[in-house]
Scaffold this motif. Structure first.
Motif, PDB file in Angstrom:
ATOM      1  N   GLY A  28       0.806  -1.216   0.000  1.00 51.95           N
ATOM      2  CA  GLY A  28       0.000   0.000   0.000  1.00 51.95           C
ATOM      3  C   GLY A  28       0.835   1.261   0.000  1.00 51.95           C
ATOM      4  O   GLY A  28       0.477   2.260  -0.639  1.00 51.95           O
ATOM      5  N   LEU A 222       2.024   0.088  10.951  1.00 50.53           N
ATOM      6  CA  LEU A 222       1.135   0.364   9.830  1.00 50.53           C
ATOM      7  C   LEU A 222       0.481  -0.892   9.264  1.00 50.53           C
ATOM      8  O   LEU A 222      -0.366  -0.793   8.378  1.00 50.53           O
ATOM      9  CB  LEU A 222       1.914   1.087   8.721  1.00 50.53           C
ATOM     10  CG  LEU A 222       2.371   2.506   9.060  1.00 50.53           C
ATOM     11  CD1 LEU A 222       3.214   3.075   7.919  1.00 50.53           C
ATOM     12  CD2 LEU A 222       1.183   3.413   9.335  1.00 50.53           C
ATOM     13  N   ARG A 223       0.854  -2.053   9.774  1.00 49.00           N
ATOM     14  CA  ARG A 223       0.214  -3.288   9.323  1.00 49.00           C
ATOM     15  C   ARG A 223      -1.122  -3.521  10.028  1.00 49.00           C
ATOM     16  O   ARG A 223      -1.913  -4.352   9.589  1.00 49.00           O
ATOM     17  CB  ARG A 223       1.141  -4.477   9.556  1.00 49.00           C
ATOM     18  CG  ARG A 223       2.434  -4.384   8.760  1.00 49.00           C
ATOM     19  CD  ARG A 223       3.317  -5.590   8.973  1.00 49.00           C
ATOM     20  NE  ARG A 223       4.598  -5.392   8.317  1.00 49.00           N
ATOM     21  CZ  ARG A 223       4.826  -5.645   7.030  1.00 49.00           C
ATOM     22  NH1 ARG A 223       3.839  -6.107   6.277  1.00 49.00           N
ATOM     23  NH2 ARG A 223       6.012  -5.424   6.498  1.00 49.00           N
ATOM     24  N   GLN A 225      -4.864  -3.030  10.973  1.00 49.01           N
ATOM     25  CA  GLN A 225      -6.015  -2.496  10.255  1.00 49.01           C
ATOM     26  C   GLN A 225      -6.588  -1.273  10.962  1.00 49.01           C
ATOM     27  O   GLN A 225      -7.017  -0.324  10.312  1.00 49.01           O
ATOM     28  CB  GLN A 225      -7.086  -3.571  10.106  1.00 49.01           C
ATOM     29  CG  GLN A 225      -8.258  -3.135   9.229  1.00 49.01           C
ATOM     30  CD  GLN A 225      -9.225  -4.266   8.953  1.00 49.01           C
ATOM     31  OE1 GLN A 225      -9.166  -5.320   9.580  1.00 49.01           O
ATOM     32  NE2 GLN A 225     -10.119  -4.072   8.000  1.00 49.01           N
ATOM     33  N   GLN A 228      -4.666   1.746   9.992  1.00 42.82           N
ATOM     34  CA  GLN A 228      -4.972   2.128   8.614  1.00 42.82           C
ATOM     35  C   GLN A 228      -6.310   2.858   8.522  1.00 42.82           C
ATOM     36  O   GLN A 228      -6.441   3.860   7.811  1.00 42.82           O
ATOM     37  CB  GLN A 228      -4.971   0.873   7.736  1.00 42.82           C
ATOM     38  CG  GLN A 228      -3.618   0.173   7.696  1.00 42.82           C
ATOM     39  CD  GLN A 228      -3.687  -1.215   7.092  1.00 42.82           C
ATOM     40  OE1 GLN A 228      -4.756  -1.698   6.719  1.00 42.82           O
ATOM     41  NE2 GLN A 228      -2.543  -1.883   7.001  1.00 42.82           N
ATOM     42  N   GLY A 314      -3.876   5.748   4.011  1.00 42.30           N
ATOM     43  CA  GLY A 314      -4.765   4.825   4.704  1.00 42.30           C
ATOM     44  C   GLY A 314      -5.597   3.999   3.742  1.00 42.30           C
ATOM     45  O   GLY A 314      -5.768   2.775   3.928  1.00 42.30           O
ATOM     46  N   LEU A 317      -3.402   1.320   2.015  1.00 40.59           N
ATOM     47  CA  LEU A 317      -3.052   0.239   2.937  1.00 40.59           C
ATOM     48  C   LEU A 317      -4.243  -0.700   3.128  1.00 40.59           C
ATOM     49  O   LEU A 317      -4.072  -1.928   3.206  1.00 40.59           O
ATOM     50  CB  LEU A 317      -2.610   0.819   4.277  1.00 40.59           C
ATOM     51  CG  LEU A 317      -1.234   1.495   4.290  1.00 40.59           C
ATOM     52  CD1 LEU A 317      -1.007   2.212   5.613  1.00 40.59           C
ATOM     53  CD2 LEU A 317      -0.113   0.474   4.043  1.00 40.59           C
ATOM     54  N   LEU A 318      -5.449  -0.153   3.184  1.00 41.96           N
ATOM     55  CA  LEU A 318      -6.644  -0.979   3.331  1.00 41.96           C
ATOM     56  C   LEU A 318      -6.938  -1.770   2.059  1.00 41.96           C
ATOM     57  O   LEU A 318      -7.289  -2.955   2.111  1.00 41.96           O
ATOM     58  CB  LEU A 318      -7.839  -0.099   3.694  1.00 41.96           C
ATOM     59  CG  LEU A 318      -7.826   0.485   5.118  1.00 41.96           C
ATOM     60  CD1 LEU A 318      -8.895   1.557   5.260  1.00 41.96           C
ATOM     61  CD2 LEU A 318      -8.038  -0.621   6.146  1.00 41.96           C
ATOM     62  N   ARG A 321      -4.845  -4.921   1.552  1.00 42.30           N
ATOM     63  CA  ARG A 321      -5.182  -6.084   2.369  1.00 42.30           C
ATOM     64  C   ARG A 321      -5.994  -7.104   1.576  1.00 42.30           C
ATOM     65  O   ARG A 321      -5.905  -8.314   1.815  1.00 42.30           O
ATOM     66  CB  ARG A 321      -5.969  -5.654   3.612  1.00 42.30           C
ATOM     67  CG  ARG A 321      -5.256  -4.680   4.514  1.00 42.30           C
ATOM     68  CD  ARG A 321      -6.106  -4.329   5.726  1.00 42.30           C
ATOM     69  NE  ARG A 321      -6.156  -5.428   6.659  1.00 42.30           N
ATOM     70  CZ  ARG A 321      -5.294  -5.612   7.661  1.00 42.30           C
ATOM     71  NH1 ARG A 321      -4.296  -4.744   7.844  1.00 42.30           N
ATOM     72  NH2 ARG A 321      -5.405  -6.645   8.469  1.00 42.30           N
TER      73      ARG A 321
END
Length: 413
Positions: A28, A222-223, A225, A228, A314, A317-318, A321
């Motif tokens: 991300g 930052l991993r 959830q 994020q 954010g 990063l989401l 996933r």
């Protein structure tokens, strides 16, 4: 040897491996960096206004100011991750990190100065690389700090830097070249320094807000959830708050009229300035600090771009996933932004893009994506990124040898 001591030794060995081996990349982050690169390409190539209506184009409204801010924020995240993440390096390892960062700063600035020699006088783009060299040098004293100190420092830069920009503008020497070269640095050191720190397109002191916030984020996990989601929600909230505050200050509390009274602008000219921004932040009244126009680097403009940057990070990063594979083109571009951005600027220096901007934008983005994916799958790190990394090999060896020699500590990825 007892069972307990064998277990401790095994854990210690695993710990040393974990400390030395890089953790799996957060796709991300790379994808968000790739989007920032695409945004800068769009700003450099595509029209800033609609020729029929004269209004700001979609490209300008979406990417102007925010792409550069996102770039700086993600640079800060990268600095934090490579210097220990949520557990900053200490002692000799941190010293090695600082030396390596100084080397990177000098090399990136050197590339930026070289590109300056290629650009025509009426440059098609302002080169951010020379500014990045200054960003990284200014980040060295903060490299060991935790998130709280970094966020507070970022707030100080975001509030104080605009005051310095406006207060010192009439005292600082004028600069002559949008894209400084080595000649410019040697013949106009004072003007170049003021340009890079306060008065240029990407002035380092205001931009330290983004860099330090990014470093603070890199000190978090930052991993997770929840982290994020918070980035996305807080980012949207900050962006809305900044724009709304600017609107109310200007139109509900008399700021717009004060700007008219303090300047030589008519209403039509002032309206244009509030969209496109002035050449430099006027010193006629402090009410200019209430605007949130891109690249004006006022407190509210910084906050607005910071909010957008947090929300984008954010969101990516989401997304990563659940749909990491779909982000490959952007992520591959994000892994080698130095290489691609340099190639992009070199391409612009030929000034072939003015007649057909949409075609040339498509060419730049498509070639960048195809090259990035092919190179990343075959070799990983980009060409210029490899050069910069190899320059820091001696300090990397110093850091690795120190990690092997130090006692075991608790490590959390």
């Amino acid at each position: 040897m007892s069972a307990m001591s064998r277990a401790e030794r095994t854990d210690s060995g695993r710990l040393d491996d974990a400390l030395i081996r890089p953790t799996r990349r957060l796709v991300g982050i790379d994808a968000a960096r790739g989007l920032a690169l695409v945004g800068l390409m769009a700003i450099h190539i595509l029209p800033s206004w609609n020729e029929e209506t004269g209004e700001a184009s979609f490209t300008w409204r979406i990417f102007s100011g925010d792409s550069a801010a996102l770039f700086a924020l993600l640079a800060g995240v990268g600095l934090a991750l490579t210097s220990g993440g949520s557990h900053p390096h200490e002692g000799k390892a941190m010293t090695a990190d600082r030396i390596g960062l100084a080397i990177r700063a000098v090399l990136i600035a050197a590339v930026g100065l070289w590109i300056g020699t290629l650009m025509p006088e009426d440059a098609p783009a302002d080169n951010i690389l020379i500014y990045y060299g200054v960003f990284f040098l200014l980040a060295i004293p903060f490299l060991h700090a935790g998130p709280k100190v970094l966020f507070i420092s970022a707030a100080v830069f975001g509030l104080v830097s605009p005051l310095l920009m406006q207060g010192l503008l009439n005292e600082l020497p004028a600069w002559s070249n949008y894209n400084p070269t080595l000649t410019t640095v040697l013949t106009e050191p004072g003007a170049t320094a003021s340009q890079l720190l306060l008065t240029g397109t990407y002035p380092a002191l205001p931009y330290m807000t983004y860099l330090l916030v990014g470093m603070g984020l890199g000190r978090l996990n930052l991993r997770k959830q929840e982290v994020q989601i918070r980035l996305l929600v807080i980012g949207v909230g900050i962006a809305i708050f900044a724009q709304a505050t600017s609107y109310f200050l200007l139109y509900a509390f008399g700021g717009y009229q004060r700007l008219l009274d303090a300047s030589s602008f008519g209403e039509e000219e002032l309206a244009e300035v509030l969209i496109w921004g002035p050449d430099s932040l006027p010193t006629s009244t402090v009410w200019w600090l209430a605007i949130a126009t891109p690249h004006t680097n006022t407190p509210l403009a910084i906050a607005a771009s910071l909010g957008v940057s947090l929300a984008v990070l954010g969101a990516f990063l989401l997304i990563a996933r659940k749909a990491e594979a779909w982000l490959l083109p952007l992520a591959a571009m994000g892994v080698m932004t130095l290489t691609l951005y340099t190639a992009h600027l070199v391409g612009l220096s030929f000034e072939l893009h003015y007649d057909q901007p949409y075609l040339w934008f498509l060419i730049h983005v498509t070639l960048a994506a195809l090259f990035a994916v092919a190179w990343y799958r075959a070799l990983g790190q980009g060409p210029l990124e490899r050069v910069v990394s190899l320059s820091a090999v001696p300090v990397t060896k110093l850091r690795s040898s120190w990690w092997r020699a130090r006692p075991a500590v608790v490590f959390k990825p």
